[in-house]
Scaffold this motif. Sequence first.
Motif, short mmCIF file in Angstrom:
data_model
loop_
_atom_site.label_atom_id
_atom_site.label_comp_id
_atom_site.label_asym_id
_atom_site.label_seq_id
_atom_site.Cartn_x
_atom_site.Cartn_y
_atom_site.Cartn_z
N VAL A 45 -32.34 4.91 18.91
CA VAL A 45 -32.04 6.10 19.74
C VAL A 45 -33.14 6.97 20.44
O VAL A 45 -33.34 7.11 21.70
CB VAL A 45 -31.03 6.82 19.02
CG1 VAL A 45 -30.50 8.14 20.17
CG2 VAL A 45 -29.92 6.37 18.89
N GLY A 46 -34.16 7.33 19.64
CA GLY A 46 -35.19 8.07 20.27
C GLY A 46 -36.01 7.38 21.08
O GLY A 46 -36.42 7.70 22.17
N GLY A 47 -36.51 6.06 20.76
CA GLY A 47 -37.25 5.32 21.62
C GLY A 47 -36.65 4.93 22.94
O GLY A 47 -37.31 5.01 23.86
N LYS A 48 -35.29 4.53 23.01
CA LYS A 48 -34.58 4.20 24.10
C LYS A 48 -34.55 5.59 25.09
O LYS A 48 -34.80 5.68 26.34
CB LYS A 48 -33.06 3.92 23.78
CG LYS A 48 -33.08 2.53 23.07
CD LYS A 48 -33.72 1.31 24.10
CE LYS A 48 -33.87 0.14 23.50
NZ LYS A 48 -34.52 -1.00 24.07
N GLU A 72 -37.66 6.17 26.67
CA GLU A 72 -38.09 5.20 27.62
C GLU A 72 -37.26 5.85 28.94
O GLU A 72 -37.65 5.84 30.14
CB GLU A 72 -37.26 3.90 27.42
CG GLU A 72 -38.27 2.71 27.04
CD GLU A 72 -37.90 1.45 26.49
OE1 GLU A 72 -36.80 0.97 27.15
OE2 GLU A 72 -38.27 1.01 25.55
N GLY A 73 -35.94 6.16 28.63
CA GLY A 73 -34.99 6.75 29.76
C GLY A 73 -35.74 7.83 30.38
O GLY A 73 -35.87 8.07 31.52
N ILE A 74 -36.18 8.68 29.61
CA ILE A 74 -36.93 9.89 30.10
C ILE A 74 -38.32 9.61 30.87
O ILE A 74 -38.03 10.06 31.94
CB ILE A 74 -37.51 10.77 29.21
CG1 ILE A 74 -36.11 11.63 28.47
CG2 ILE A 74 -38.18 12.01 29.53
CD1 ILE A 74 -36.41 12.49 27.06
N SER A 75 -38.97 8.50 30.48
CA SER A 75 -40.09 8.19 31.20
C SER A 75 -39.61 7.43 32.68
O SER A 75 -40.26 7.73 33.62
CB SER A 75 -41.23 7.37 30.41
OG SER A 75 -40.44 6.03 30.24
N LYS A 82 -30.28 15.99 30.08
CA LYS A 82 -29.22 15.09 29.97
C LYS A 82 -29.41 14.22 28.80
O LYS A 82 -28.55 13.97 27.89
CB LYS A 82 -28.77 14.44 31.10
CG LYS A 82 -27.91 15.37 31.79
CD LYS A 82 -27.04 14.74 32.95
CE LYS A 82 -26.06 15.46 33.72
NZ LYS A 82 -25.69 15.01 34.91
N ILE A 83 -30.40 13.46 29.01
CA ILE A 83 -30.62 12.30 27.98
C ILE A 83 -31.00 12.82 26.63
O ILE A 83 -30.47 12.43 25.58
CB ILE A 83 -32.25 11.50 28.40
CG1 ILE A 83 -31.60 10.63 29.71
CG2 ILE A 83 -32.49 10.70 27.33
CD1 ILE A 83 -32.94 10.12 30.40
#
Lengths: 360, 164, 69
Positions: C24-27, C30-33, C41-42
Amino acid sequence: MDFRPVLNSKKITLGIVLSVFSLFVSVKALALQEKNPAEPATETKEEAKFDPTETIMEHISDSHYFHIGGKLAMPLPVILYTDKGLEVFMSSVFEEGEKIHGGKYYKYALVHDKIKAVTGEDKTEDTAAKVFDLSITKNVASMLMSVFALLLIFLSVASAYRKRIGKAPKGLQSFLEPVILFVRDEIALPNIGYKYARFMPLLLTVFFFILINNLIGLVPFFPGGSNLTGNIAVTMVLAVITLLVVNFNGNKHYWAHIFVPSSVPVWLWPLWWVVEILGIFSKPFALMIRLFANITAGHIIVLSLISLIFVFKSVAIAPVSVAFVVFMDVLELLVAMLQAFIFTLLTALFIGTAIEEHHH
Amino acid sequence: MNPLVVPDLGLVVWTTVAFAFLFFILAKFAWKPIMAAIGERERSIEDALLKAEAAKEEMSRLTNENESLIKQARAERDLILSEARKAKDQIVSDAKEVAHKEGARMIELARVEINNQKAIALADVKNQVATLSLEIAEKILRKQFEDQQQQDELVSQLLKEVKL
Amino acid sequence: MIGSIAALGAGLAVIGAGIGIGQVGGKAMEGISRQPEAASKIQTAMIIAAALIEGAALFGVVVSFLGLR
């Protein structure tokens, strides 16, 4: 060289504050350790070996005494509903479980911090007696205090709202208004929809009840120290409230989805019913376990870290241990808010799915 | 079973009682007024914003109206001025024309009069010249025909010229 | 003996949760970057998902409690 910028940096200051704090706590631990061997005459057999499991269990389970510090403990009223009548006395009569109290109807003793009706001096259980323990235990006392605090806070805030109609919030009111708005705008509105207003009182009460009890649980001394939201009885009541609210508000689409699912072939329906009915109960069950386990786990970790000092019987371990405890306490602060949020959010989500208008 | 995961019934009862008490008191005396006040304030803020917007619009509308009024007034003024100027020009030119005509007529009259007078004068001059010439001629003739011979000569010449 | 097995069970439950929360944290990172403007929101969604996974792990821990004592 000029060291002033280094000394002025926030990290250094924080480090100094933390190390002074841990030093202080370790001195306290030292004092505790020194005090314990000072009275070996009375408690030789208990001091033989430190059992962390027992200590931790004692701290996170309910008690008939409210420990204030050291050997100082406040006795709490015991209320027993027996098959012969009501018995009320103070828990001080047991003298920390040493004595057997002869009540009006039965003899009682404290076994593992639970009140049992006993037959004689040897603490064998009296199976004939039906005793229902309704005592004001540590958790109940703590809960009543938190309820009182909540009433005090929110009734004063409500009166502030009544006095300052249409004006900007002030003081406690302005501190709590964002939280109330958060519950409304982030929890209720997106998950329940336009019919959210009816469930706001429940969601707000649940949220603040869990939050304040989580926070009180983090305080290690007198007004706190209870493990209320980490007690499965409390989380069970909260989960049952969610279960009842969700299912009593379920509309015909909700029940139709469970009992006459149009998208499922008829021969699968019995299996579907089993799964769905299990689902009805497993969702609040998960709520109950989640809150209980999160809070209890936090308490266990903090207590285990403190126990390390006594397990290793060394003051040298204290700063490390205390540093970890501080870290865990900060984490628990986050968890306290997060769990209140998650519980309320999921309650709102379940209510939302139960009252959702059909749109397949 | 671990005592941690066995719910204590006494605590269940107390939690139910305490939570129900808390819920009903807070729902009636806290959440209701708080939510109502928050909603009311949000509505009033929204109202105020809408009103401000409307006032702004009204203001700009009024400004526009004023501007157009001023423009119209200015145009009207210009029109009136130009009309007045035209009228003035008309009057002036009319007057000029009249004066011109009158002048012309008077000049004509004067000319006619002058001509008349001139004719009269000329006629008078003519008469006088004729009389004068006659007198002069008479005097000359008298002088010339004092000598008889010359008279005869002339008569003879004249007679020669006449061819019968 | 039962205590040790219970501790093993709790450890196994935590492995699962660790993998889950790591994912979850990794994804989320990725989403934030990928979309830094959606970071808040993420983050909220990530914390909720992490709490849910943690809940599952704590189920395991609770079940291992059942064996204790």
